[in-house]
Design a protein around this motif. Structure first.
Motif: not given
Length: 144
Positions: A1-12, A31-36
């Motif tokens: 799975m390729q992680l994008d900047a949003t995924d990395l921000a969530l993980i951080a 981002l919207a809560r539902t998106t997260v």
């Protein structure tokens, strides 16, 4: 799975505090809560996030920790790992390239237990050489 900047921000954000609410993460990264929530579920289902844990403070950690660098007989490495992982003082075992075959993280509450652990591992069949590095102070710790 390729992680994008949003995924990395969530993980951080979760690496900083695994109990951070979805709403707080959403506000923090814009981002919207539902998106997260959807992103987190996707990261969990894909195995990128395997679970959530706690970080113990200094008062709850074992008093002594160290790293053991171990050279093994190549034919015995799997058996050695099988025997060593039963020791409660062993917190992690990593295979390694280079001079050492295994890197073992240990933690104990006293030097006598550490000494017994080192002796037990050092005398295990197939262990050729062991070097111990006792951790004095943690200057930086990033666990993701």
């Amino acid at each position: 799975m390729q992680l994008d900047a949003t995924d990395l921000a969530l993980i951080a954000a979760l690496s900083e505090n695994a109990r951070m609410s979805v709403s707080t993460i959403a506000r923090r990264i814009g981002l919207a809560r539902t998106t997260v929530q959807a992103r987190l579920e996707r990261l969990e289902k894909s195995g990128v996030i395997e679970g959530y844990s706690i970080r113990l403070g200094a008062g709850a950690r074992p008093a002594i920790s160290g790293t053991l660098l171990v050279c093994t007989d190549p034919h015995e490495t799997s058996a050695i790992v099988g025997r060593i992982k039963s020791l409660p003082e062993v917190k992690a075992i990593h295979s390694a390239s280079g001079r050492y075959d295994l890197v073992i993280e240990v933690a104990t509450d006293d030097t006598a237990t550490l000494d017994r652990t080192l002796e037990w591992i050092g005398s295990a069949r197939g262990v050729k050489e062991i070097e111990s590095l006792i951790h004095l102070a943690t200057k930086l710790e990033r666990r993701t």
